[in-house]
Design an enzyme around this catalytic site. Structure first.
Site, PDB file in Angstrom:
ATOM      1  CG  HIS A 360      -2.066   0.914   1.562  1.00 17.48           C
ATOM      2  ND1 HIS A 360      -2.195   1.475   2.460  1.00 17.48           N
ATOM      3  CD2 HIS A 360      -2.589   2.265  -0.025  1.00 17.48           C
ATOM      4  CE1 HIS A 360      -2.615   3.032   2.610  1.00 17.48           C
ATOM      5  NE2 HIS A 360      -3.105   2.990   0.561  1.00 17.48           N
ATOM      6  CD  GLU A 372      -0.060   1.177   6.328  1.00 18.47           C
ATOM      7  OE1 GLU A 372      -0.218   1.999   7.097  1.00 18.47           O
ATOM      8  OE2 GLU A 372      -1.188   1.492   5.266  1.00 18.47           O
ATOM      9  CG  ASN A 410      -5.721   4.744   4.268  1.00 17.27           C
ATOM     10  OD1 ASN A 410      -5.532   6.178   4.372  1.00 17.27           O
ATOM     11  ND2 ASN A 410      -6.276   3.669   3.216  1.00 17.27           N
TER      12      ASN A 410
HETATM   13  N1  LIG Z   1      -5.843   7.580  -4.723  1.00 19.26           N
HETATM   14  C1  LIG Z   1      -5.151   7.626  -3.645  1.00 19.26           C
HETATM   15  O1  LIG Z   1      -4.744   8.961  -2.965  1.00 19.26           O
HETATM   16  C2  LIG Z   1      -4.623   6.278  -3.516  1.00 19.26           C
HETATM   17  C3  LIG Z   1      -3.720   6.272  -1.964  1.00 19.26           C
HETATM   18  C4  LIG Z   1      -3.319   4.962  -2.102  1.00 19.26           C
HETATM   19  C5  LIG Z   1      -3.820   3.602  -2.890  1.00 19.26           C
HETATM   20  N2  LIG Z   1      -4.593   3.745  -3.692  1.00 19.26           N
HETATM   21  C6  LIG Z   1      -5.085   3.059  -4.209  1.00 19.26           C
HETATM   22  O2  LIG Z   1      -4.762   2.648  -5.837  1.00 19.26           O
HETATM   23  C7  LIG Z   1      -6.012   1.411  -7.021  1.00 19.26           C
HETATM   24  C8  LIG Z   1      -5.281   2.632  -7.836  1.00 19.26           C
HETATM   25  O3  LIG Z   1      -5.750   3.767  -7.418  1.00 19.26           O
HETATM   26  P1  LIG Z   1      -5.810   5.289  -7.965  1.00 19.26           P
HETATM   27  O4  LIG Z   1      -5.801   6.103  -7.529  1.00 19.26           O
HETATM   28  O5  LIG Z   1      -4.273   5.390  -9.523  1.00 19.26           O
HETATM   29  O6  LIG Z   1      -7.230   4.949  -8.897  1.00 19.26           O
HETATM   30  P2  LIG Z   1      -6.628   5.569 -11.060  1.00 19.26           P
HETATM   31  O7  LIG Z   1      -8.201   5.684 -11.105  1.00 19.26           O
HETATM   32  O8  LIG Z   1      -5.917   7.084 -11.044  1.00 19.26           O
HETATM   33  O9  LIG Z   1      -6.345   5.167 -11.820  1.00 19.26           O
HETATM   34  C9  LIG Z   1      -7.119   3.761 -12.191  1.00 19.26           C
HETATM   35  C10 LIG Z   1      -6.385   3.063 -13.270  1.00 19.26           C
HETATM   36  O10 LIG Z   1      -6.495   1.634 -12.969  1.00 19.26           O
HETATM   37  C11 LIG Z   1      -6.604   1.477 -15.213  1.00 19.26           C
HETATM   38  N3  LIG Z   1      -7.529  -0.350 -15.012  1.00 19.26           N
HETATM   39  C12 LIG Z   1      -8.988   0.135 -14.601  1.00 19.26           C
HETATM   40  N4  LIG Z   1      -9.291  -1.568 -14.681  1.00 19.26           N
HETATM   41  C13 LIG Z   1      -8.218  -1.992 -15.423  1.00 19.26           C
HETATM   42  C14 LIG Z   1      -7.875  -3.331 -15.809  1.00 19.26           C
HETATM   43  N5  LIG Z   1      -8.439  -4.207 -15.562  1.00 19.26           N
HETATM   44  N6  LIG Z   1      -6.681  -4.071 -16.104  1.00 19.26           N
HETATM   45  C15 LIG Z   1      -5.559  -2.642 -16.266  1.00 19.26           C
HETATM   46  N7  LIG Z   1      -6.227  -1.609 -15.463  1.00 19.26           N
HETATM   47  C16 LIG Z   1      -7.136  -1.058 -15.466  1.00 19.26           C
HETATM   48  C17 LIG Z   1      -7.675   2.477 -15.285  1.00 19.26           C
HETATM   49  O11 LIG Z   1      -7.593   2.754 -16.756  1.00 19.26           O
HETATM   50  C18 LIG Z   1      -6.363   3.224 -14.617  1.00 19.26           C
HETATM   51  O12 LIG Z   1      -6.197   3.581 -15.150  1.00 19.26           O
HETATM   52  C19 LIG Z   1      -7.013   1.507  -5.206  1.00 19.26           C
HETATM   53  O13 LIG Z   1      -6.919   0.223  -5.255  1.00 19.26           O
HETATM   54  C20 LIG Z   1      -7.039   2.789  -5.144  1.00 19.26           C
HETATM   55  O14 LIG Z   1      -7.164   2.570  -3.151  1.00 19.26           O
HETATM   56  C21 LIG Z   1      -5.413   5.205  -4.220  1.00 19.26           C
END
Ligand SMILES: NC(=O)c1ccc[n+]([C@@H]2O[C@H](COP(=O)([O-])OP(=O)(O)OC[C@H]3O[C@@H](n4cnc5c(N)ncnc54)[C@H](O)[C@@H]3O)[C@@H](O)[C@H]2O)c1
Length: 424
Positions: A360, A372, A410
């Site tokens: 994470h 994490e 979180n």
């Molecule tokens: N945004 C934050 O601050 C943050 C922080 C820590 C963890 N996270 C976690 O990280 C993960 C991603 O978050 P994010 O903010 O980067 O999201 P995001 O929406 O910016 O990016 C997600 C990406 O995944 C791609 N995607 C969707 N389905 C897919 C598939 N089947 N195969 C390949 N690619 C696919 C999308 O096209 C997109 O580019 C989530 O699980 C989120 O909870 C987010």
């Protein structure tokens, strides 16, 4: 530990009427560096480093370092040396005048012999000219230290130690050595008694403690290549971290359009680094050459670790982990960047739950220092060891956490967020 205090030992070394040459082979930080500054000359092997990192613990060098270093290399470079607190390599230390000679040496004994030979060549030198306690520190102009004060108020905002270090260096430019040492003693005392240094020391040791997992004896598996699924906000940042750690990276998204959008964000971030001069164009070209964009999961087949960072949706993540189970080589670590979801449920989508773990990252992943690693009940010790090594490789403060909603950071933010709302 007993014996005279370190400043007295250094004073005695400096006052010696025999030439004293520091022979350094390794890392001379803090007190080690201050001892070397009390010697009449300093000689080091090419692999050595030197530094005064006390600022990172909310303190200042308290054994004469703030007084001798500016008298050796001048006030302004001493501010950067002590306020950055980063170790400096031998060649650079020689360039600024900290080391008198750098020797290519295979071992400790060779450095000592080189120092003995060096001392023998100095027998006719008047040692008074080599004692840093004699004389004052040079500064480029009257305003230079005031400008440095402002610079470090921004660079290390809110920190007391850099400002106290500059006060000591100012004393080195204006007062004789003994008076300067009194200023150093007073400033050190204030910092030492203050709560800021205690908090920074706690943080320093706590960060190191995180890496130690009681009872974990497994060795990490090789980590030369990483696959990142999802080229969004998190996936792009994680890909940058991996490339910067020297890994070959495959960045995968659902289609060409999303992939290109993700790659263009990475390129823009790196272009900004070149503009800010934190990276050269050549470095950026090499980093980008290590990232391969892909839309087919087959491209992940040989990756040592795969980090999934797609939307926070359990069904989607399970589908992806079932596919990873099909395509990834045996033993590849299968990680999810989920913020809240149950790692064990995600692992259940594979026939190798022992290889599944949460990694994470925090946003922006290429900047934030915390990682994490979320251990599920079925995650194997090998996988845990490899994920911890992954964090170290990426220069993250890495801690192992349990599998619960929101993990640690979180949950803490959630709780303090609720507190804030109640307060409002
Ligand atoms: N945004 C934050 O601050 C943050 C922080 C820590 C963890 N996270 C976690 O990280 C993960 C991603 O978050 P994010 O903010 O980067 O999201 P995001 O929406 O910016 O990016 C997600 C990406 O995944 C791609 N995607 C969707 N389905 C897919 C598939 N089947 N195969 C390949 N690619 C696919 C999308 O096209 C997109 O580019 C989530 O699980 C989120 O909870 C987010």
């Amino acid at each position: 530990m007993s014996g005279p205090p370190l400043p007295m030992v250094i004073d005695a070394l400096e006052a010696s009427d025999k030439p004293v040459v520091a022979a350094i082979d390794g890392v001379a930080l803090g007190g080690g560096c201050e001892v070397a500054l009390g010697c009449h000359w300093r000689l080091a092997s090419a692999r050595s480093q030197v530094g005064l990192p006390e600022v990172n613990l909310g303190l200042l060098p308290g054994a004469g370092g703030t007084q001798r270093l500016p008298r050796l290399i001048g006030a302004d470079p001493s501010v950067d040396f002590m306020c950055r607190g980063a170790p400096v390599k031998a060649a650079q230390a020689a360039k600024v005048g900290i080391f008198d000679e750098v020797v290519e040496a295979g071992d400790n004994a060779m450095v000592v012999q080189a120092a003995v030979n060096f001392a023998a060549r100095q027998l006719n030198v008047d040692l008074a000219t080599r004692r840093l306690c004699n004389g004052r520190a040079r500064t480029t102009n009257a305003d230079a230290l005031a400008a440095k004060r402002k610079e470090y108020q921004k660079l290390r905002a809110g920190e007391a130690a850099p400002q106290a270090i500059i006060t000591c260096i100012e004393a080195a430019t204006k007062q004789d050595f003994r008076d300067g040492m009194n200023v150093e003693g007073m400033e050190f005392g204030k910092l030492f008694r203050g709560s800021q240094s205690k908090a920074m020391q706690y943080m320093f040791f706590a960060e190191r403690q995180c890496f130690k997992i009681p009872g974990l004896e497994s060795k990490p598996k090789p980590l030369n290549s990483a696959g990142i699924i999802g080229a969004g906000l998190m996936g792009g940042g994680i890909a940058m971290c991996c490339a910067e750690a020297g890994m070959k990276v495959v960045l995968l998204d659902v289609d060409q359009k999303n992939l290109e959008r993700g790659m263009s964000v990475i390129k823009r971030n790196y272009a900004r680094s070149v503009e800010r001069k934190s990276k050269s164009q050549e470095q950026v070209d090499k980093l980008l050459a290590n990232i391969t964009a892909a839309t087919s999961y087959d491209a992940l087949s040989q990756c040592d670790i795969v980090v999934e960072a797609v939307f926070e949706n359990m069904d989607l993540k399970k589908k992806i982990f079932a596919t990873l189970d099909q395509v990834c080589k045996p033993g590849s670590v299968l990680a999810s960047n989920t913020s809240y979801l149950n790692i064990d449920e995600i692992a259940g989508a594979t026939k190798r739950p022992q290889d599944v773990i949460g990694c994470h990252f925090f946003s922006p992943a290429n900047v934030m220092r915390l990682l994490e690693n979320v251990r599920g009940p079925r995650t194997s010790p090998d996988t845990i060891a490899t994920a911890m090594a992954f964090g170290s490789k990426l220069k993250k403060v890495t801690c192992l956490v349990g599998n619960c909603s929101g993990f640690i950071a979180n949950r803490v933010m959630g709780v303090s967020g609720f507190g804030f709302l109640l307060h409002k």
